[in-house]
Enzyme design. Sequence first.
Site, PDB file in Angstrom:
ATOM      1  N   ARG A 224      -9.786   0.972   8.343  1.00  0.00           N
ATOM      2  CA  ARG A 224      -9.357  -0.376   8.720  1.00  0.00           C
ATOM      3  C   ARG A 224     -10.430  -1.128   9.473  1.00  0.00           C
ATOM      4  O   ARG A 224     -10.217  -2.285   9.827  1.00  0.00           O
ATOM      5  CB  ARG A 224      -8.137  -0.250   9.630  1.00  0.00           C
ATOM      6  CG  ARG A 224      -6.834  -0.602   8.955  1.00  0.00           C
ATOM      7  CD  ARG A 224      -5.773  -0.320   9.978  1.00  0.00           C
ATOM      8  NE  ARG A 224      -4.632  -1.137   9.839  1.00  0.00           N
ATOM      9  CZ  ARG A 224      -3.525  -0.755   9.210  1.00  0.00           C
ATOM     10  NH1 ARG A 224      -3.475   0.394   8.593  1.00  0.00           N
ATOM     11  NH2 ARG A 224      -2.484  -1.533   9.200  1.00  0.00           N
TER      12      ARG A 224
ATOM     13  N   LYS B 211       0.835  -1.208   0.000  1.00  0.00           N
ATOM     14  CA  LYS B 211       0.000   0.000   0.000  1.00  0.00           C
ATOM     15  C   LYS B 211       0.870   1.257   0.000  1.00  0.00           C
ATOM     16  O   LYS B 211       0.650   2.173  -0.779  1.00  0.00           O
ATOM     17  CB  LYS B 211      -0.931   0.019   1.232  1.00  0.00           C
ATOM     18  CG  LYS B 211      -1.853  -1.188   1.331  1.00  0.00           C
ATOM     19  CD  LYS B 211      -2.761  -1.120   2.552  1.00  0.00           C
ATOM     20  CE  LYS B 211      -2.064  -1.137   3.896  1.00  0.00           C
ATOM     21  NZ  LYS B 211      -1.353  -2.403   4.190  1.00  0.00           N
TER      22      LYS B 211
ATOM     23  N   ARG C 218      11.225  -1.579  11.121  1.00  0.00           N
ATOM     24  CA  ARG C 218      10.111  -1.119  11.935  1.00  0.00           C
ATOM     25  C   ARG C 218       9.923  -2.030  13.139  1.00  0.00           C
ATOM     26  O   ARG C 218      10.090  -3.230  13.038  1.00  0.00           O
ATOM     27  CB  ARG C 218       8.830  -1.102  11.088  1.00  0.00           C
ATOM     28  CG  ARG C 218       8.463   0.296  10.654  1.00  0.00           C
ATOM     29  CD  ARG C 218       7.354   0.334   9.670  1.00  0.00           C
ATOM     30  NE  ARG C 218       6.145  -0.356  10.073  1.00  0.00           N
ATOM     31  CZ  ARG C 218       5.023  -0.353   9.346  1.00  0.00           C
ATOM     32  NH1 ARG C 218       4.993   0.304   8.202  1.00  0.00           N
ATOM     33  NH2 ARG C 218       3.951  -0.997   9.740  1.00  0.00           N
TER      34      ARG C 218
ATOM     35  N   ARG D   7      11.991  -5.766   5.030  1.00  0.00           N
ATOM     36  CA  ARG D   7      11.821  -4.313   4.818  1.00  0.00           C
ATOM     37  C   ARG D   7      12.731  -3.501   5.736  1.00  0.00           C
ATOM     38  O   ARG D   7      12.922  -3.820   6.901  1.00  0.00           O
ATOM     39  CB  ARG D   7      10.369  -3.924   5.101  1.00  0.00           C
ATOM     40  CG  ARG D   7      10.158  -2.425   5.146  1.00  0.00           C
ATOM     41  CD  ARG D   7       8.719  -2.024   5.125  1.00  0.00           C
ATOM     42  NE  ARG D   7       7.959  -2.474   6.273  1.00  0.00           N
ATOM     43  CZ  ARG D   7       6.656  -2.270   6.425  1.00  0.00           C
ATOM     44  NH1 ARG D   7       5.961  -1.654   5.479  1.00  0.00           N
ATOM     45  NH2 ARG D   7       6.026  -2.697   7.490  1.00  0.00           N
TER      46      ARG D   7
ATOM     47  N   ARG E 129      -0.654  -8.925  13.251  1.00  0.00           N
ATOM     48  CA  ARG E 129      -1.215  -7.925  12.316  1.00  0.00           C
ATOM     49  C   ARG E 129      -2.053  -8.615  11.234  1.00  0.00           C
ATOM     50  O   ARG E 129      -3.072  -8.091  10.803  1.00  0.00           O
ATOM     51  CB  ARG E 129      -0.082  -7.096  11.693  1.00  0.00           C
ATOM     52  CG  ARG E 129       0.506  -6.077  12.673  1.00  0.00           C
ATOM     53  CD  ARG E 129       1.910  -5.651  12.289  1.00  0.00           C
ATOM     54  NE  ARG E 129       1.995  -4.955  11.035  1.00  0.00           N
ATOM     55  CZ  ARG E 129       3.119  -4.818  10.331  1.00  0.00           C
ATOM     56  NH1 ARG E 129       4.254  -5.332  10.795  1.00  0.00           N
ATOM     57  NH2 ARG E 129       3.108  -4.173   9.196  1.00  0.00           N
TER      58      ARG E 129
HETATM   59  P1  AP5 Z   1       4.836  -1.589   1.864  1.00  0.00           P
HETATM   60  O1  AP5 Z   1       4.550  -0.754   0.647  1.00  0.00           O
HETATM   61  O2  AP5 Z   1       5.458  -0.948   3.038  1.00  0.00           O
HETATM   62  O3  AP5 Z   1       3.519  -2.367   2.294  1.00  0.00           O
HETATM   63  P2  AP5 Z   1       2.284  -1.837   3.143  1.00  0.00           P
HETATM   64  O4  AP5 Z   1       1.068  -2.534   2.624  1.00  0.00           O
HETATM   65  O5  AP5 Z   1       2.233  -0.333   3.161  1.00  0.00           O
HETATM   66  O6  AP5 Z   1       2.679  -2.453   4.540  1.00  0.00           O
HETATM   67  P3  AP5 Z   1       2.620  -1.857   6.009  1.00  0.00           P
HETATM   68  O7  AP5 Z   1       3.357  -2.818   6.882  1.00  0.00           O
HETATM   69  O8  AP5 Z   1       3.050  -0.435   6.068  1.00  0.00           O
HETATM   70  O9  AP5 Z   1       1.090  -1.960   6.265  1.00  0.00           O
HETATM   71  P4  AP5 Z   1       0.388  -1.996   7.594  1.00  0.00           P
HETATM   72  O10 AP5 Z   1      -1.022  -1.831   7.132  1.00  0.00           O
HETATM   73  O11 AP5 Z   1       0.646  -3.160   8.465  1.00  0.00           O
HETATM   74  O12 AP5 Z   1       1.061  -0.805   8.407  1.00  0.00           O
HETATM   75  P5  AP5 Z   1       0.590   0.665   8.773  1.00  0.00           P
HETATM   76  O13 AP5 Z   1       1.774   1.518   8.792  1.00  0.00           O
HETATM   77  O14 AP5 Z   1      -0.597   1.098   7.993  1.00  0.00           O
HETATM   78  O15 AP5 Z   1       5.730  -2.827   1.374  1.00  0.00           O
HETATM   79  C1  AP5 Z   1       6.251  -3.751   2.323  1.00  0.00           C
HETATM   80  C2  AP5 Z   1       7.656  -4.217   1.877  1.00  0.00           C
HETATM   81  O16 AP5 Z   1       7.525  -4.953   0.660  1.00  0.00           O
HETATM   82  C3  AP5 Z   1       8.647  -3.074   1.562  1.00  0.00           C
HETATM   83  O17 AP5 Z   1       9.940  -3.475   1.931  1.00  0.00           O
HETATM   84  C4  AP5 Z   1       8.566  -2.913   0.038  1.00  0.00           C
HETATM   85  O18 AP5 Z   1       9.791  -2.428  -0.504  1.00  0.00           O
HETATM   86  C5  AP5 Z   1       8.291  -4.355  -0.388  1.00  0.00           C
HETATM   87  N1  AP5 Z   1       7.452  -4.443  -1.574  1.00  0.00           N
HETATM   88  C6  AP5 Z   1       6.415  -3.641  -1.920  1.00  0.00           C
HETATM   89  N2  AP5 Z   1       5.898  -4.053  -3.085  1.00  0.00           N
HETATM   90  C7  AP5 Z   1       6.615  -5.140  -3.473  1.00  0.00           C
HETATM   91  C8  AP5 Z   1       6.557  -6.019  -4.578  1.00  0.00           C
HETATM   92  N3  AP5 Z   1       5.648  -5.866  -5.532  1.00  0.00           N
HETATM   93  N4  AP5 Z   1       7.452  -7.038  -4.655  1.00  0.00           N
HETATM   94  C9  AP5 Z   1       8.383  -7.219  -3.687  1.00  0.00           C
HETATM   95  N5  AP5 Z   1       8.503  -6.408  -2.614  1.00  0.00           N
HETATM   96  C10 AP5 Z   1       7.618  -5.393  -2.504  1.00  0.00           C
HETATM   97  O19 AP5 Z   1       0.048   0.451  10.285  1.00  0.00           O
HETATM   98  C11 AP5 Z   1       0.927   0.143  11.341  1.00  0.00           C
HETATM   99  C12 AP5 Z   1       0.147   0.125  12.651  1.00  0.00           C
HETATM  100  O20 AP5 Z   1      -0.420   1.445  12.902  1.00  0.00           O
HETATM  101  C13 AP5 Z   1      -1.064  -0.818  12.702  1.00  0.00           C
HETATM  102  O21 AP5 Z   1      -0.689  -2.139  13.058  1.00  0.00           O
HETATM  103  C14 AP5 Z   1      -1.930  -0.126  13.764  1.00  0.00           C
HETATM  104  O22 AP5 Z   1      -1.455  -0.395  15.057  1.00  0.00           O
HETATM  105  C15 AP5 Z   1      -1.720   1.349  13.473  1.00  0.00           C
HETATM  106  N6  AP5 Z   1      -2.706   1.885  12.516  1.00  0.00           N
HETATM  107  C16 AP5 Z   1      -2.430   2.405  11.289  1.00  0.00           C
HETATM  108  N7  AP5 Z   1      -3.566   2.792  10.681  1.00  0.00           N
HETATM  109  C17 AP5 Z   1      -4.579   2.504  11.554  1.00  0.00           C
HETATM  110  C18 AP5 Z   1      -5.978   2.650  11.484  1.00  0.00           C
HETATM  111  N8  AP5 Z   1      -6.600   3.163  10.403  1.00  0.00           N
HETATM  112  N9  AP5 Z   1      -6.720   2.248  12.543  1.00  0.00           N
HETATM  113  C19 AP5 Z   1      -6.135   1.755  13.652  1.00  0.00           C
HETATM  114  N10 AP5 Z   1      -4.797   1.571  13.775  1.00  0.00           N
HETATM  115  C20 AP5 Z   1      -4.023   1.945  12.726  1.00  0.00           C
END
Ligand code: AP5
Length: 213
Positions: free
Chosen positions: A88, A13, A160, A127, A171
């Site tokens: 979410r 994402k 992270r 990552r 997660r």
């Molecule tokens: P990346 O692009 O970082 O993937 P992502 O889907 O953004 O993954 P996240 O871990 O950031 O998602 P998340 O939803 O768990 O975390 P968030 O920060 O929102 O890609 C991942 C890796 O893969 C990278 O190394 C990239 O280079 C690689 N990659 C990408 N595409 C690729 C491909 N095609 N092929 C190979 N490699 C690839 O949330 C974190 C925490 O915050 C949550 O757990 C929660 O506690 C809190 N939080 C955030 N939003 C909310 C909400 N709305 N409500 C409540 N709590 C929330």
Amino acid sequence: MRLILLGPPGAGKGTQAKMLKEQFGVPQISTGDILRQAVKDNTELGIQAKSFMDVGKLVPDEVVIGLIKERIKQDDCEAGFILDGFPRTILQAEKLSETLTEMGLAIDTVVNLEVNAEEVISRLAGRSTCPDCGGMFHEESRPPKVSGVCDGCGGLLAQREDDNAETILKRLDVYQESTAPLKQFYKKQGNLKTVSARGSVEEIFSRVLEMVK
Ligand code: AP5
């Protein structure tokens, strides 16, 4: 353009949102990034959020809903925005709809990035991110030119806190339980577009662009 990127942790994402931001010139709004910044700054929000984030749980709805309501009313969102990591839960999605309706706006497209758990675990375990500029790398698919150093700003890369095996699994569970039902929610609204998130970053980007057009 008002777009939501849905998908499990590690679906890509954040990677796709950054590319869409460049392509369309609208802000990427990542609740994860906003919360991590608050943790780094040790604000009241950050202190509250950290205990949930560290164990892979969702931060309470009322906290993130309040954040997003304020953010999407800012001037830079007039031409649109890309939501990455929000909504979410069903409640978050309902509150987002209500807020947009009050503003006379609506979500255009919800892009659902589909990827299996095995791929997610490999992506997250490999990552690294730059705490200074937000640059993102992967030890195999996108390695930095110099190991441990950000290509963009020269900052020191870090893993992270929530990218450890135990928290990744938690997660994924939380995603299945609380976030996956959003697919049905947006399907009913008629704006859900699902793309396979397997393949290179560029391949996925062209699939996403097809859906957004
Ligand atoms: P990346 O692009 O970082 O993937 P992502 O889907 O953004 O993954 P996240 O871990 O950031 O998602 P998340 O939803 O768990 O975390 P968030 O920060 O929102 O890609 C991942 C890796 O893969 C990278 O190394 C990239 O280079 C690689 N990659 C990408 N595409 C690729 C491909 N095609 N092929 C190979 N490699 C690839 O949330 C974190 C925490 O915050 C949550 O757990 C929660 O506690 C809190 N939080 C955030 N939003 C909310 C909400 N709305 N409500 C409540 N709590 C929330």
